[in-house]
Write a protein that holds these residues in place. Sequence first.
Motif, mmCIF file in Angstrom:
data_model
loop_
_atom_site.group_PDB
_atom_site.id
_atom_site.type_symbol
_atom_site.label_atom_id
_atom_site.label_comp_id
_atom_site.label_asym_id
_atom_site.label_seq_id
_atom_site.Cartn_x
_atom_site.Cartn_y
_atom_site.Cartn_z
ATOM 1 N N HIS A 325 0.942 -1.185 -0.011
ATOM 2 C CA HIS A 325 -0.175 -0.055 -0.022
ATOM 3 C C HIS A 325 0.840 1.223 -0.031
ATOM 4 N N GLU A 326 0.374 2.335 -0.507
ATOM 5 C CA GLU A 326 1.065 3.588 -0.356
ATOM 6 C C GLU A 326 1.058 4.324 0.781
ATOM 7 N N THR A 327 2.112 5.165 1.279
ATOM 8 C CA THR A 327 2.170 5.497 2.628
ATOM 9 C C THR A 327 2.127 7.137 2.405
ATOM 10 N N ILE A 328 1.772 8.022 3.341
ATOM 11 C CA ILE A 328 1.666 9.278 3.674
ATOM 12 C C ILE A 328 2.560 9.824 4.682
ATOM 13 N N SER A 330 4.125 11.503 7.611
ATOM 14 C CA SER A 330 3.293 11.973 8.803
ATOM 15 C C SER A 330 3.444 13.856 8.616
ATOM 16 N N ASP A 331 4.343 14.220 7.746
ATOM 17 C CA ASP A 331 4.397 15.651 7.926
ATOM 18 C C ASP A 331 3.641 16.109 6.562
ATOM 19 N N ASP A 332 3.058 15.182 5.841
ATOM 20 C CA ASP A 332 2.499 15.539 4.513
ATOM 21 C C ASP A 332 0.990 15.813 4.870
ATOM 22 N N LEU A 333 0.460 17.037 4.809
ATOM 23 C CA LEU A 333 -0.847 17.630 5.119
ATOM 24 C C LEU A 333 -1.789 17.616 4.075
ATOM 25 N N VAL A 334 -1.098 17.331 2.825
ATOM 26 C CA VAL A 334 -1.946 17.722 1.433
ATOM 27 C C VAL A 334 -2.502 16.274 0.986
ATOM 28 N N THR A 335 -1.941 15.392 1.088
ATOM 29 C CA THR A 335 -2.323 13.961 0.571
ATOM 30 C C THR A 335 -3.730 13.511 1.081
ATOM 31 N N GLU A 336 -4.538 13.248 0.648
ATOM 32 C CA GLU A 336 -5.818 12.682 1.138
ATOM 33 C C GLU A 336 -5.561 11.182 1.025
ATOM 34 N N LYS A 337 -6.135 10.613 2.292
ATOM 35 C CA LYS A 337 -6.018 9.285 2.036
ATOM 36 C C LYS A 337 -6.905 8.385 1.390
ATOM 37 N N THR A 338 -6.492 7.439 0.412
ATOM 38 C CA THR A 338 -7.515 6.720 -0.369
ATOM 39 C C THR A 338 -7.433 5.460 -0.244
ATOM 40 N N TYR A 342 -4.777 2.300 2.016
ATOM 41 C CA TYR A 342 -4.968 1.256 2.984
ATOM 42 C C TYR A 342 -4.065 0.248 3.519
ATOM 43 N N THR A 343 -3.890 -0.249 4.868
ATOM 44 C CA THR A 343 -3.209 -1.450 5.210
ATOM 45 C C THR A 343 -4.162 -2.564 5.147
ATOM 46 N N LEU A 344 -3.746 -3.702 5.179
ATOM 47 C CA LEU A 344 -4.451 -4.691 5.488
ATOM 48 C C LEU A 344 -5.575 -4.660 6.595
ATOM 49 N N GLU A 345 -5.040 -4.049 7.715
ATOM 50 C CA GLU A 345 -5.909 -3.858 8.917
ATOM 51 C C GLU A 345 -7.143 -2.787 8.638
ATOM 52 N N TRP A 347 -8.317 -2.581 5.418
ATOM 53 C CA TRP A 347 -9.282 -3.253 4.708
ATOM 54 C C TRP A 347 -10.038 -4.071 5.295
ATOM 55 N N LYS A 348 -9.380 -4.755 6.490
ATOM 56 C CA LYS A 348 -10.344 -5.737 7.144
ATOM 57 C C LYS A 348 -11.712 -4.847 8.024
ATOM 58 N N LYS A 349 -11.451 -3.360 7.934
ATOM 59 C CA LYS A 349 -12.472 -2.806 8.612
ATOM 60 C C LYS A 349 -13.616 -2.382 7.672
ATOM 61 N N THR A 350 -13.294 -2.843 6.373
ATOM 62 C CA THR A 350 -14.271 -2.157 5.376
ATOM 63 C C THR A 350 -15.537 -3.037 5.133
ATOM 64 N N TRP A 351 -15.989 -3.371 4.007
ATOM 65 C CA TRP A 351 -17.082 -4.124 3.653
ATOM 66 C C TRP A 351 -16.776 -5.612 4.144
ATOM 67 N N MET A 352 -15.557 -6.031 4.085
ATOM 68 C CA MET A 352 -14.878 -7.159 4.271
ATOM 69 C C MET A 352 -15.577 -7.646 5.881
ATOM 70 N N ASN A 353 -15.475 -6.822 6.388
ATOM 71 C CA ASN A 353 -15.707 -6.985 7.953
ATOM 72 C C ASN A 353 -17.331 -7.207 8.010
ATOM 73 N N SER A 354 -18.137 -6.142 7.138
ATOM 74 C CA SER A 354 -19.688 -6.424 7.436
ATOM 75 C C SER A 354 -20.440 -7.491 6.445
ATOM 76 N N SER A 355 -19.408 -8.018 5.676
ATOM 77 C CA SER A 355 -20.176 -8.885 4.572
ATOM 78 C C SER A 355 -20.433 -10.274 5.444
ATOM 79 N N ALA A 356 -21.641 -10.813 5.119
ATOM 80 C CA ALA A 356 -22.176 -11.842 5.713
ATOM 81 C C ALA A 356 -21.064 -13.068 5.927
#
Length: 403
Positions: A325-328, A330-338, A342-345, A347-356
């Motif tokens: 994954h790409e990293t931002i 800590s002093d970069d205040l411009v780049t938005e997180k997309t 995402y780290t694996l962790e 990702w695990k909190k996204t739809w993967m977590n909520s899928s039945a």
Amino acid sequence: MIEKKTVAYERAVLIGVITKEQDEVKSKEYLDELEFLTYTAGGEVVKRFTQKMEVPNPKTFIGTGKMEEVEQFVMANDIGSVIFDDELSPGQQRNIERLLKCKIIDRTGLILDIFAQRAQTSYARTQVELAQYQYLLPRLTGLWTHLERQRGGIGMRGPGETEIETDRRIVRDKISLLRKKMKTIDKQMAVQRGNRGALIRVALVGYTNVGKSTLMNVISKSDVFAENKLFATLDTTVRKVVIGNLPFLLSDTVGFIRKLPTQLVDSFKSTLDEVREADLLLHVVDISHPSFEDHVASVNQILSEIKSADKPTVMVFNKIDAFTHETIDSDDLVTEKTKAHYTLEDWKKTWMNSSAEEVLFISAINKENLDEFKRKVYNVVREIHVTRFPYNNFLYPDYEELG
Ligand SMILES: Nc1nc2c(ncn2[C@@H]2O[C@H](COP(=O)(O)OP(=O)(O)OP(=O)(O)O)[C@@H](O)[C@H]2O)c(=O)[nH]1
Ligand SMILES: [Mg+2]
């Protein structure tokens, strides 16, 4: 009929479009995939052309100006084929071919060509041939006749190579013959599947090249051909697998792809029956692929086309060893997180977590998390088993109690 000789890498040009629904980023991803398909078919991509447009030109698909640009490039660079990411009408294909004087191949033609190259058993060959003839039928008139047919290469394998078959009637006869042959095979396959008895049936499904066969080999000690090219597997392999003391059947079959040609979905009926008749699906995903979410969507789409979307499913996210994954800073205040960050962790909190469904993260190559894989699959198979054979319940304890 299906030619298997390998030819030297053929120089190819890719053409894609940028539209409202398909922005520049998507278009690039699609062309990346088309390039991989081209490479799998035996081609080398020399250049990509893209054009922004809303509606395709009815005659030549892309606009006149762009076409001139392509024409000049083709002339100057010894290009063997021009490959379009979108489906061309037979008319468009002919017109463009007259202009560019080289082979014009669309996405469907390219996928069919790879299938023809890969078909090993007579069963797979019959299925591919049927799909190829169906694709060929509306495209017969004058197609490629002024090109040297003997040259071979991408898009030239399979039917359509000999003069005699340029006759529609012959092709129609051929199609009905192949249909009959398929019917007999379908019946035989159905009987074979019926003979497998009462074992629970589990099918590996997923986008092409995600690692289905590799996983199959790891957990069933079998030897299915796996390769870093698309559609390494066309035939279905079925193995009896035992986890703990619980036996079940595991099948590995053809991979799916975005816009899988309908001709192939139809003629691969028997192969796909393996999925249709499965009790449980293991949906394998290559989580290291930038478009893996699109892949999941394409696979789900095809699963619903073959009426298998409602089956119990375990999502198996494979290739965690290759996940980046790409990293931002800590002093970069411009780049938005997309999502690219995402780290694996995350990702695990996204739809993967909520899928039945049950969700797993593994590396088939490094045999990482295979214990968890076995535990989850055991539990799900056991649940299906005891629902079906309640009197057998006592046979299968919790995985933890197996020791
Ligand atoms: N890094 C990494 N590569 C893997 C892993 N599993 C499989 N691969 C590689 O991915 C490529 C495709 O693997 P296959 O097992 O052929 O994939 P498949 O899903 O069966 O593909 P098709 O049969 O073509 O649909 C091969 O080069 C494998 O070595 C994994 O866990 N990590
Ligand atoms: Mg495979």
